[in-house]
Design an enzyme around this catalytic site. Sequence first.
Site, PDB file in Angstrom:
ATOM      1  N   LYS A 158       2.764   1.727   8.072  1.00 15.65           N
ATOM      2  CA  LYS A 158       2.397   1.481   9.471  1.00 15.65           C
ATOM      3  C   LYS A 158       3.296   0.412  10.082  1.00 15.65           C
ATOM      4  CE  LYS A 158      -1.989   0.806   8.512  1.00 15.65           C
ATOM      5  NZ  LYS A 158      -3.442   0.559   8.582  1.00 15.65           N
ATOM      6  N   ASP A 186      -3.326  -8.865  10.883  1.00 18.83           N
ATOM      7  CA  ASP A 186      -3.836  -7.577  10.389  1.00 18.83           C
ATOM      8  C   ASP A 186      -5.258  -7.712   9.868  1.00 18.83           C
ATOM      9  OD1 ASP A 186      -3.378  -4.828   9.949  1.00 18.83           O
ATOM     10  OD2 ASP A 186      -2.995  -5.170   7.828  1.00 18.83           O
ATOM     11  N   LYS A 233      -3.833  -6.128  15.022  1.00 18.69           N
ATOM     12  CA  LYS A 233      -4.639  -4.940  14.740  1.00 18.69           C
ATOM     13  C   LYS A 233      -5.987  -5.067  15.433  1.00 18.69           C
ATOM     14  CE  LYS A 233      -6.529  -4.111  10.594  1.00 18.69           C
ATOM     15  NZ  LYS A 233      -6.564  -3.679   9.189  1.00 18.69           N
TER      16      LYS A 233
END
Length: 767
Positions: free
Chosen positions: A122, A242, A282
């Site tokens: 990702k 994240d 994120k």
Amino acid sequence: MSSGNGTRRKVSKLKHFNNMVASDPETQTEIDGLFSKIRTYVKPSNEEWCIPDPNVALRHPVEKHSRLQALKASLNAVKNQLSDKNVQVWHQHTNSTNRAGKVISAVRSAANAEICTQAWCKFFEILGVFDLIPEEALQNGELNTIHLCEAPGAFITALNHYIKTSESTRYCDWSWAANTLNPYHEANGGSTTIADDRLIANTLPWWFFGSDNTGNIMIQKHLLELQAFVANMRRVDLVTADGSFDCQENPDEQEALVASLHYCEATAALLLLSPGGSFVLKMFTLYEHSSICLLYLLNCCFRSVNVFKPSTSKAGNSEVYVVCLNYEAKEAVRPLLSKLIRNYGPHLADREALFPNSHVPQSFQRQHEEVCLYFHTLQVETITENLRLFEGMSAEQRQRLDHIRDCTAQEYLQRFQVSFLPRSRWISRNTVNPACCSVSAGRPLGQKKQTGSFNERRELQTLSWRERVERGCHATWIQRHSTETGGRGCMLEGPLSTCLVDSWYVIIGAALPAVINSPFCEGGLLNQLNEALKDTAVDWTCVPPCGSCHVVCTASIMSDVAGLCDFTADRDGNQKKRQCLVFGSRSVWGACESQFGNLVLTFSAEPSFPQRGCLTLHDGEPLYQEQLLGCVVFSLQTLNSGDALLLPVFSALTRVTAAVVLCLHVCFHSVTFRCPPPSGVVGTVLVCAGFSPEAAARILPVLTDVRNCMGQLRGGEGSGKDFLSGSDRQVLQFVPMEEVLTGGLTEFLWTMNSEIMQQKLHLLMQS
């Protein structure tokens, strides 16, 4: 709104790869769609979007937005259709329908990537789509990055791979720092802490865990300490965040549950980033007022804000990445940032709205609703398709899916120019740690595995701990009766000579409220034991022995000691006698003295057994640790060459007790254990034979200093604190984790702790 075209300089390059993979236009169109799930906010030309007055921040109640709440209800209604699906069967199905499901294996084959996980793919994709690295960093040849909530470290290794294989960055002088919940801190919860430490163990100096050693970035003082930790960076070019929590038991409220974490991550980024820097955050669904305010703030601070769903992010989940480019409001945001820092913490987004709705322009809210609707539609379509295919998939559908999956993997490699990187250029091959890459190799990582359906897991929560143990994966093993063989065949052979004792240091942090996490045991087993020990109807200190278990006798242990000792003869041919120092009662061990004439038993008091209120501290209770250390210090001062030691330990779940076992490994030719212990012995018995005074001389000063430090912290000389009133700090570590995790010690401790926890749960189940 923009679909993202024009947000990066690389778009024209990627067109080159079209039609190189798939021959039919329909397949190519679908693949192109996988790689273009981007929405970019477009700022009005009248500069209407500006940072609100700090005086209105965090002063108004949180508001609901009806259209977004309708999207939330609609999405949850679709997701609720999955509640009766077995999670493992469903994941297997969705993995098989995931168009990008073959990318990871393709990257592993082509790139030799370090920690090549879905997160790696990702972030490598984000690097390939957006110009995250500022132009100034490229011109100066110096790149500095900070990675928040980063365990296990795949964003870092993906960035390393990108830098080392990209023409524009391969000569950059790159420095990085990272933060995450410390996987070695015993009080960090298993549902929030990632145990995978493959990178962390080999790069510990680059990781920031804060003054309490937890690594919790949601603590205000940690934010300011992190700023000092990276003060040597001339500028900060990129911050990634994240973070998330395990929300699978309450998936409908995932966004609200993680809102404060996202606020803290964004506050940290705005504080740390230099002008022109980039931020990757994120997030999940963006329906709540907290998300509206945060996205608006980011749009006011960065030239470009994009919401991106990588092709390698499973299309059926809510995960998106907010990619912010060119930080241009460093000075303008300072007053608001000061207020955010004053209110910083785990409830930053819970109490009041960041901004009142009236201070968020309608033009922004309309664009935000379009973003939410776009990603809502993608997710609902994917879940609906997966439900339909779950009922049955034709051979033709399967064949077409497999073709698309193959094409997608090839497209990924071509679009993002994935190149091979030799292992010698991995991060963990370029550290100052001499044990790098040997650390944690082959260690079980103890990640939480979900089983059954959501409804079944919810039902499990209504059961008693006994019923959950009976239904759990360890049930057969826990109910097994013990034999006398526990510990036999598990041995540390020493004396260990590779320890860098001069580099050992003490870490002091917040006192442990309980031990709920350990790198030296299986996490699920520890959770079950802690739950059982909290049952007020059972008093572990009075649990009777199991009549069907074969408890090892003291004579058997003494026979093992005699077999391990070297009874060489003196000049007159008489066998030398060896002292065996026993921490325990003469009434328990004394009957063996006459049977083993060459072993001279010496007795001393063992460490105190933790009381009822400290049971979930296991071996983490400070007074117990100090007494255990005192026993070891006394042993090293008392024993002579070749002598033996019998030392009962409650367990070795904490870093302190693990380090004590390591010290014994350094000082003795062999260390093994016996579990369950003989009747009358509290704790598993460590059996140490072949004492080496020379090795002990290296260890003794360190242990003496650590013990003195423990005494001062708990209210000893000069501290002025009464231990009974509770010290708020304790010694958490005194041997670097790099050394504790290297070699066979971790496997030894894992085996010993498993035996100890199995026996305790077995007795509690029998009671």
